[in-house]
Enzyme design. Structure first.
Site, mmCIF file in Angstrom:
data_model
loop_
_atom_site.group_PDB
_atom_site.id
_atom_site.type_symbol
_atom_site.label_atom_id
_atom_site.label_comp_id
_atom_site.label_asym_id
_atom_site.label_seq_id
_atom_site.Cartn_x
_atom_site.Cartn_y
_atom_site.Cartn_z
ATOM 1 N N ASN A 9 14.882 6.650 0.957
ATOM 2 C CA ASN A 9 14.085 6.511 -0.271
ATOM 3 C C ASN A 9 12.770 7.257 -0.073
ATOM 4 O OD1 ASN A 9 12.575 5.655 -2.437
ATOM 5 N ND2 ASN A 9 12.496 3.498 -1.824
ATOM 6 N N LYS A 11 10.478 7.821 -2.194
ATOM 7 C CA LYS A 11 9.382 7.252 -3.016
ATOM 8 C C LYS A 11 8.612 8.384 -3.716
ATOM 9 C CE LYS A 11 9.346 3.224 -0.084
ATOM 10 N NZ LYS A 11 8.624 2.080 0.435
ATOM 11 N N HIS A 93 13.740 -2.444 -6.607
ATOM 12 C CA HIS A 93 12.951 -2.278 -5.379
ATOM 13 C C HIS A 93 11.692 -3.141 -5.495
ATOM 14 C CE1 HIS A 93 10.369 -0.440 -2.375
ATOM 15 N NE2 HIS A 93 11.483 -0.015 -1.802
ATOM 16 N N GLU A 95 8.722 -2.575 -4.888
ATOM 17 C CA GLU A 95 7.579 -1.906 -5.540
ATOM 18 C C GLU A 95 7.742 -1.936 -7.058
ATOM 19 O OE1 GLU A 95 7.873 1.621 -3.131
ATOM 20 O OE2 GLU A 95 7.283 0.390 -1.422
ATOM 21 N N GLU A 165 15.650 -6.497 1.520
ATOM 22 C CA GLU A 165 14.383 -5.861 1.869
ATOM 23 C C GLU A 165 13.261 -6.894 1.765
ATOM 24 O OE1 GLU A 165 14.583 -1.344 1.664
ATOM 25 O OE2 GLU A 165 13.696 -2.066 -0.171
ATOM 26 N N GLY A 171 7.025 -0.876 4.351
ATOM 27 C CA GLY A 171 5.868 -0.004 4.508
ATOM 28 C C GLY A 171 4.770 -0.590 5.383
ATOM 29 N N SER A 211 10.607 -1.010 7.059
ATOM 30 C CA SER A 211 10.034 -0.426 8.285
ATOM 31 C C SER A 211 11.076 -0.046 9.327
ATOM 32 C CB SER A 211 8.985 -1.378 8.888
ATOM 33 O OG SER A 211 7.895 -1.531 7.994
HETATM 34 P P1 PGA Z 1 9.888 1.448 4.549
HETATM 35 O O1 PGA Z 1 10.440 1.332 3.059
HETATM 36 O O2 PGA Z 1 11.036 1.874 5.412
HETATM 37 O O3 PGA Z 1 8.799 2.486 4.476
HETATM 38 O O4 PGA Z 1 9.372 0.109 4.924
HETATM 39 C C1 PGA Z 1 11.705 0.787 2.804
HETATM 40 C C2 PGA Z 1 11.964 0.777 1.339
HETATM 41 O O5 PGA Z 1 10.989 0.734 0.585
HETATM 42 O O6 PGA Z 1 13.111 0.822 0.895
#
Ligand code: PGA
Length: 258
Positions: A9, A11, A93, A95, A165, A171, A211
């Site tokens: 992803n 983003k 997601h 976010e 997740e 993140g 992460s």
């Molecule tokens: P990240 O993001 O690996 O940077 O923690 C995972 C995601 O948002 O799917």
């Protein structure tokens, strides 16, 4: 584990040119390991149509879709508009949930829009830090699954992907412990079994995300409950993401390279 899915992803990162460069680097690795690993990349909407012709072994997906198929929805992109360039779409997601206020009901409609438009949804679920500290993880996962999947059938769910997740792990560099991932994924599979039957629960693919790095990927891929990984930050670094693909290809054996 059947052929694991490694999803990157990207983003809101990379311009079109940078997306194309990274896509070509990932494609080379995806091709090398295509027999044993499925690789999917999720550029931003502006780059998907440029990236799509550059990949063949890797597939492309959308980071989000809107639930209506067309209409006066300024700034939104319909699943119906991207289904010729996206095999997958990420739905719900964290976010989207916490920055843009999407609810489980919105996510249910988006999941249905994906299915209706022949895009495989990757539905994201997971608890916040506060919910985890209050021991509400099981309840949150059950609620997100039961509401998020209300508009689809058991056949639809069997062909879909769910990503666990935990919000606190995204993140932040604070990846979840493998035993917590196992237990959350078992909770999700149980919830799906109760709603759609055991056969569907056995077929739906379940990913971990939060992460994940080349260093930690193996600890999740070794879990029998986990069918792949949804990778954010590490998917923007060619060597890191390609090392994760290689690790997935090597199954239980640790790769020498990273
Ligand atoms: P990240 O993001 O690996 O940077 O923690 C995972 C995601 O948002 O799917």
């Amino acid at each position: 584990m059947s052929r694991p899915l490694i999803a990157g992803n990207w983003k809101m990162h990379l311009n079109v040119q940078e997306s194309c460069t990274l896509a070509e680097q990932v494609e080379a690795q995806a091709r090398t390991y295509s027999d044993t690993v499925e690789t999917a990349i999720f550029p931003s909407f502006i780059a998907i149509s440029s990236v799509k012709p550059l990949v063949d072994s890797a597939v492309t997906g959308a980071q989000n879709v809107y639930f209506a198929d067309e209409g006066a929805f300024t700034g939104e992109v319909a699943a119906a508009q991207v289904n010729d360039m996206a095999d997958y779409a990420i739905v719900g997601h964290s976010e989207r949930r916490y920055v843009f206020g999407e609810t489980d009901e919105t996510i249910a409609r988006k999941t249905a829009a994906c299915i209706r438009n022949h895009i495989t949804p990757i539905v994201c679920v997971g608890e916040t830090l506060h919910e985890r500290e209050e021991n509400e993880t099981v309840q949150v996962l059950n609620d997100q699954i039961s509401t998020g999947l209300t508009m689809v059938t058991s056949e639809d769910v069997a062909g879909s992907v769910i990503a666990y997740e935990p919000v606190w792990a995204i993140g932040t560099g604070e990846n979840a412990q493998p035993e917590d991932v196992s237990s959350a994924i078992r909770t999700i599979r149980r919830a799906i079994g109760e709603m759609f039957g055991q056969k569907t629960a056995d077929q739906v693919r379940l990913l971990y995300g939060g992460s994940v790095s080349a260093e930690t990927a193996g600890s999740y891929l070794d879990l029998e409950e986990v069918d792949g990984l949804l990778v954010g930050g590490a998917s923007l670094k060619e060597h890191e993401f390609n090392a994760i693909i290689e690790r997935a290809a090597n199954g239980g054996e640790q790769s020498g390279e990273s």
